[in-house]
Every structure is written in C-alpha cells, then in structure tokens.
Write an enzyme that holds these catalytic residues in place. Structure first.
Site, PDB file in Angstrom:
ATOM      1  N   SER A  95      -4.054   0.272   4.921  1.00 19.28           N
ATOM      2  CA  SER A  95      -5.232   0.934   5.485  1.00 19.28           C
ATOM      3  C   SER A  95      -6.121   0.024   6.322  1.00 19.28           C
ATOM      4  O   SER A  95      -7.101   0.503   6.914  1.00 19.28           O
ATOM      5  CB  SER A  95      -6.069   1.570   4.374  1.00 19.28           C
ATOM      6  OG  SER A  95      -5.455   2.748   3.903  1.00 19.28           O
ATOM      7  N   SER A 126     -11.706   5.265   2.730  1.00 18.52           N
ATOM      8  CA  SER A 126     -10.367   5.133   3.318  1.00 18.52           C
ATOM      9  C   SER A 126      -9.612   6.460   3.292  1.00 18.52           C
ATOM     10  O   SER A 126      -8.396   6.497   3.081  1.00 18.52           O
ATOM     11  CB  SER A 126      -9.558   4.057   2.581  1.00 18.52           C
ATOM     12  OG  SER A 126      -8.494   3.597   3.370  1.00 18.52           O
ATOM     13  N   LYS A 181      -6.910   1.194   9.781  1.00 15.67           N
ATOM     14  CA  LYS A 181      -8.013   2.092  10.144  1.00 15.67           C
ATOM     15  C   LYS A 181      -9.113   1.382  10.930  1.00 15.67           C
ATOM     16  O   LYS A 181      -9.957   2.052  11.540  1.00 15.67           O
ATOM     17  CB  LYS A 181      -8.573   2.755   8.890  1.00 15.67           C
ATOM     18  CG  LYS A 181      -7.584   3.674   8.178  1.00 15.67           C
ATOM     19  CD  LYS A 181      -8.194   4.349   6.969  1.00 15.67           C
ATOM     20  CE  LYS A 181      -7.253   5.376   6.349  1.00 15.67           C
ATOM     21  NZ  LYS A 181      -6.378   4.818   5.303  1.00 15.67           N
TER      22      LYS A 181
END
Length: 440
Positions: free
Chosen positions: A67, A131, A70
């Site tokens: 993640s 997230s 992102k």
C-alpha cells in the site's frame, strides 16, 4: 532549516603547470561510518532537505511495496486538485469494481455503496488514514476513467522521476488475485507492485516536496468515516507511530504503511525534529500479520540514529578567500594572479566529526576560461566563477539523486584589469617566439 554546524575550513593546496590543469585536494575531520543493523529486507534513511543518504541496506533491489503504492495516488490527486480538475467537495460515484473491493473486509476498507456518491475528501481521508482499497480505486477511476489508465499515469510519473526499476499493476498495491479479475492488461493473476527502497523514497520525497499538505491528513491518528451516518466506521491510522497509538513518537507525522504476503510489513515514515526532517523506508520487516510492530520498531531505530548520530557540518565556509591556495595565473593583467574564494558553503551530514579520517576534494577549473598554460585571460571581474570544488567519492557521503549537491562554485576573489598595450604586445611577441621554438 535550523541545523547545528561545526565549522572546519579545509586547508587547500593548489598547483599549476604550463601543460596540466589546476587541481586541489583537501582533508578534514571525518569518521568511520557508524553501522546500524535494521531487521528488515531493505531499509533507507534520508535527510529530506539535502537528499543525503544516512543509512541504506539493500536499497537498490526491487521489493514489494504493497500500500505504499498509494503515495502515487495521493500525488496525482493533489495534481488534479491543483489543476482545478477536481475539488475536495467533488462527488465520486462508486463503480461495481470499487464497491466489490470495498466489501472485502479481509482487506483494509471502508464500506462503500455501489452507485453511491462520496466526496473526494472522504475518499482521500479513507485512503490516507485507513489505506482503504475500494476508496483508492474509486479515486483512480474518477481521475482517469479506469484503474488501468491511472496505472499508465503512475508509470509515466515514476519514469519522469528517473525510477526505472519498478512494477506497477494497480493503484492499491494489492496482489492481483484480490481484484476480481480487474487486472492491468497483460499482467499475471498474482502480479504485485514492486520498487526498490530508493525508488519508493523518491516517491515520498516528491510528495513531501510538492504537496507538504499531505502531512495534515497522514498525521491524523483516528477519524470516523462518515460520522453520524449508518456507514460510520472508526479509522485508526495504520501508522502506529502517531500520537496515542501503540508506537507513539512525538516527531512522526507520516507517511504510509503497506502489508501483503509478498511485501511483508512495509513503512515509509517521516519525522521532524529541531527543524530537520528525515524520511525512512523499511521493507519486509516481518510478515506484517504475526508481528505488526516490527516495522515501527525498526523505523524508530532509524530515526534515533539519524537525529542523534549525524551532525550537519560545514566543511568549507562560504564567501571566504582560500588563503592557502595558490592563486590562479592571469594572462595580460595588471596583476599576474588572482586569489580564489568560495561562493557558498560545502556542507554535509557526518556521522561523528570528532574522529579523524581524510576527505578529499578536487578543484576543477572551467577549462573554457583557461589557455593551454592554465592561465585566465584578463580582464577578470571579482566574483566570476572560474571552476568548482568537487567532493571526491567518499564512502558514507551519498545522495538519493545523482545530481546532488556535492560541489560548490569557486570564483575570482578580486578584479584584475587588463594590462596596457605594450605589455600585451610584449606577451604576444614572446608567445610567438616560444611557439616558433617549439615547432623546430
């Protein structure tokens, strides 16, 4: 930035000859690089302002970023906001794809309704704090029409930053197997995003440099998504180093965690202490499922090391005449030579300025300004840059960007007027006969 500076003016030696370029070397107190062991597959620590690397471990090999992907979505979102293409109040309609991913509670998610409308700000906060994967896909689709088109934009962005060793297949960092067949064209069922620690550090540095407002959201420990509605859910930041969380540390205010089976527990952190900001990357610090604390424990070690074991040191003062340097010879001037001076300070972080090792530098003249005898032609104006002071390759002084500040300009300290006609004519005659002699 406020920094503690230890001034140690180099003693320089300059020599010149008729046939060879001018050069200079110098030494100053320097230390053996302190070693720090980080229990992770890869780790990196960088001073944000200078880009100097204070620690690296396997930072050039591509590994799963999960993640942390992102951060690229955040950067592009801020670009769109800045360009006026979106506002924080713009509404995003949730696609069947974003909805389906948002309903997988084995993943980090906030509940979204298929066909429902959410503001950009709501979805961004869910991405940055929790997230949330469905929210991330929804933003990507709102910006580029499809996730695959958004991935193309991500790829172009990282390449524009000089990141070549990467794999990007989706916006979430999830393994493709979680995306219900919505794969980037040509990618495998189990493909997953990857990048070296230095690559993801560049992403973080660019994000912080261009859009520092990201810290306003990344530093929120807990927030309720859609508070007061049936969809309300408490979002506890996965960055447990924030205030009130399990590994609270007062100077930490970002940036992005990530966890998959492939990547393990990853974390790009940032902290500011006494005016200095550090950026850290920890990759593969345990599997992230049985030990979710390890990445934060290792990050804390990096920050302790960076803030306490390195000192910002002035190796060469700015705007000082290099008294121990042989002046630069001047051709056809009222003076036969001109002293050299620095135009700015040469400064680095050093691990321990109390120990003594040699650091060497080379003065590289601007050869376009010199004749074959290493002389500069009069007139010479004070402040004219005549070359640069270059830090030789030194273990322990490295930068994230290859074009880092490892040089400072060197200029003429005084003006030298051109000599009168008879002096110049005499030099021309002398040069003619020297040239004639050399031919025969």
């Amino acid at each position: 930035m406020i920094k503690s500076k230890t001034s140690q003016l180099l003693k320089l030696a300059l020599s010149a000859s008729l046939a060879f370029p001018i050069f200079m070397t110098g030494t100053t107190a320097f230390a053996d690089e302190h070693e720090i062991e980080i229990d992770a597959d890869a780790s990196l620590l960088i001073d944000f302002e200078t880009g100097q690397i204070l620690h690296e471990q396997d930072a050039d090999e591509a590994k799963g970023i999960a993640s942390m992907t992102k951060m690229l979505v955040e950067y592009i979102l801020f670009e769109e906001i800045e360009a006026g293409n979106l506002s924080w109040d713009s509404e995003v309609t949730i696609s069947d794809y974003a909805y389906a991913v948002s309903q997988d509670y084995a993943l980090s998610n906030v509940p979204l309704h298929s066909g429902g409308n959410y503001t950009v700000k709501e979805l961004y906060e869910a991405l940055a704090i929790y997230s949330a994967n469905g929210a991330t896909i929804a933003l990507a689709e709102a910006i580029e029409g499809s996730e695959s088109a958004f991935v193309d934009r991500m790829r172009a962005l990282v390449e524009s930053w000089g990141i070549e060793d990467y794999e990007l297949y989706n916006t979430t960092g999830l393994n493709n197997s979680y995306l219900n067949g919505n794969h980037y064209p040509g990618s495998d069922e189990d493909a997953e995003n990857a990048m070296p620690a230095k690559g993801i550090a560049k992403v973080a540095m660019k994000l912080l440099e261009d859009y520092p407002e990201v810290l306003e959201t990344s530093s929120i420990p807990v927030k309720v998504f859609r508070e007061g509605t049936e969809d309300a859910i408490s979002m506890r930041n996965w960055n447990w180093m924030l205030e009130g969380l399990a590994h609270e540390r007062a100077d930490v205010d970002g940036l992005k965690t990530g966890t998959t089976a492939f990547a393990g527990a990853t974390f790009t952190g940032t902290a500011e202490n006494d005016g200095q900001r550090l950026v850290s990357v920890v990759m593969g610090a345990g599997d992230g499922f049985t030990n979710r604390s390890q990445r934060f424990e290792e990050t804390a070690k990096l920050f302790d090391y960076g803030f306490s074991e390195w000192e910002y040191t002035t190796l060469v003062e700015g705007d000082v005449v290099l008294m121990d340097v042989t002046p630069l010879p001047v051709k056809n001037g009222l003076e036969e030579e001109v002293a050299l001076k620095t135009t700015e300070a040469l400064e680095y972080y050093l691990p321990d300025v109390r120990n003594e090792d040699a650091i060497s530098y080379t003065f590289k003249p601007n050869e376009e300004l010199l004749n074959q005898d290493g002389e500069i032609e009069a007139p010479v104006e004070a402040g004219t840059v005549v070359g640069e002071l270059v830090l030789d390759d030194q273990e322990g002084i490295d930068f994230l960007e290859s074009e880092a500040q490892n040089t400072i300009p060197v200029a003429a300290a005084d003006s030298v007027e051109r000599a009168g006609f008879f002096t110049v004519f005499s030099n021309l005659v002398k040069d003619f006969f020297v040239s004639l002699r050399d031919r025969f």
